[in-house]
Write a protein that holds these residues in place. Structure first.
Motif, PDB file in Angstrom:
ATOM      1  N   HIS A 194      59.402  68.679   3.024  1.00  0.00           N
ATOM      2  CA  HIS A 194      59.266  67.540   3.920  1.00  0.00           C
ATOM      3  C   HIS A 194      60.603  67.299   4.627  1.00  0.00           C
ATOM      4  O   HIS A 194      61.652  67.798   4.218  1.00  0.00           O
ATOM      5  N   ALA A 195      60.552  66.506   5.693  1.00  0.00           N
ATOM      6  CA  ALA A 195      61.735  66.341   6.549  1.00  0.00           C
ATOM      7  C   ALA A 195      62.950  65.846   5.774  1.00  0.00           C
ATOM      8  O   ALA A 195      64.083  66.257   6.050  1.00  0.00           O
ATOM      9  N   HIS A 196      62.742  64.968   4.795  1.00  0.00           N
ATOM     10  CA  HIS A 196      63.889  64.427   4.066  1.00  0.00           C
ATOM     11  C   HIS A 196      64.524  65.471   3.144  1.00  0.00           C
ATOM     12  O   HIS A 196      65.602  65.236   2.599  1.00  0.00           O
ATOM     13  N   GLN A 197      63.857  66.629   2.963  1.00  0.00           N
ATOM     14  CA  GLN A 197      64.405  67.693   2.117  1.00  0.00           C
ATOM     15  C   GLN A 197      65.108  68.789   2.921  1.00  0.00           C
ATOM     16  O   GLN A 197      65.662  69.707   2.342  1.00  0.00           O
ATOM     17  N   TRP A 198      65.082  68.697   4.253  1.00  0.00           N
ATOM     18  CA  TRP A 198      65.693  69.732   5.077  1.00  0.00           C
ATOM     19  C   TRP A 198      67.213  69.728   4.932  1.00  0.00           C
ATOM     20  O   TRP A 198      67.833  68.687   4.702  1.00  0.00           O
TER      21      TRP A 198
END
Length: 308
Positions: A107-111
């Motif tokens: 997910h975006a917060h894990q990029w």
């Protein structure tokens, strides 16, 4: 064993680009910054918990604000995961991100970077590759970590961009056909093999290979094939505190073979399109909570009769 975790996270960015409209030149993902100024990339509610002694449940609801100010809500993931199958087996079922490579499942917060690598947007479209389906995984009994997975998905809609999608950009200018799901041959299959090796007490190497095989909506018998390989290396000293300092290198390469059907009304012949791309990134965690990174990437391929 009963528990439930709930979290809410919001990502915002502020930036500038050399061109006022980056969407004219780049295929951007749903969570990528869309232009100059401020972008709310995502606001996500994430839940996970124990259903019973045999299953865990996961859910992810994402809110986003379009450049024109409209808000959209999307169910990114909602699935069950088994916890007690014999023989090192595990089943996942529901709506989830396909386990293709290392980046697609994040997910975006894990990029690691503010935007997604171009090759993933190019191959899988803005929403990434996710669909309703099921996945079987097997932890292979080898001296080192090895996992073999097989995902089976409906393979339709905008979140299956290279397959049975209804967008003309996805079908390379052809009028999308309405290919219904008639049997197992119409499903999207995503196999993956990944292994991890401890090179030394402070170095780890992870290698993987993936594929995504299924029909597309450009012709009655048209199919799409995407193949990928990925590599991840990490160094972390034995006396690291909270994971810092560290060095990490990650790279993925993908190749797509797309059977484009004939569309006489649009003046487009039947043809086979081949595309490829890769990214390579290096991260240096030099101090707790501080990481510097550099990424290089390239996408290219056969433009065919319809050059979007």
């Amino acid at each position: 064993q009963a528990y439930m975790n709930l979290s809410f996270g919001t990502l915002g960015t502020a930036g500038w680009s050399t061109d006022p409209d980056v969407t004219e030149y780049l295929e951007l993902g749903h969570h990528d910054p869309q232009g100059r100024g401020f972008t709310i990339q995502s606001a996500e509610i994430a839940l996970d918990g124990a259903v019973d002694p045999y299953f865990r449940g996961f859910g992810n609801i994402c809110f986003g604000i379009e450049p024109d100010g409209h808000t959209h809500v999307g169910l990114e993931e909602a699935y069950l995961l088994t916890t007690a199958l014999p023989g090192n087996l595990q089943v996942k079922a529901g709506e989830f991100l396909a386990e293709f490579g290392r980046q697609n499942t994040l997910h975006a917060h894990q990029w690691s970077f503010v935007d997604q690598a171009l090759v993933l947007d190019y191959m899988f479209g803005p929403p990434s590759l996710r669909n309703p389906g099921a996945r079987l995984s097997w932890l292979v009994p080898t001296p080192f970590y090895t996992e073999l997975t097989l995902g089976m998905f409906n393979g339709q809609g905008d979140s299956a961009f290279s397959y049975r999608a209804s967008d003309k950009d996805a079908t390379h200018g052809r009028t999308p056909l309405d290919r219904s799901l008639r049997g197992p041959g119409d499903l999207l299959y995503v196999p993956r093999l990944v292994s991890s090796f401890d090179l030394t007490d402070s170095q780890t190497l992870v290698v993987g290979a993936s594929a995504a095989l299924g029909p597309n909506n450009s012709g009655e018998d048209a199919r799409s094939q995407i193949y990928g390989v990925d590599l991840y290396w990490k160094w972390k000293p034995a006396n690291a505190e909270h994971g810092f300092p560290f060095l990490a290198w990650q790279t993925e390469a993908m190749y797509r073979r797309y059977d484009a059907g004939a569309d006489m009304a649009a003046g487009l012949p039947a043809e086979t399109l081949e595309d490829w791309g890769f990214y390579s990134q290096f991260l240096w965690g030099f101090k707790r909570r501080w990481v510097a990174g550099l990424r290089g990437e390239r996408v290219d391929g056969n433009s065919g009769a319809y050059d979007a």
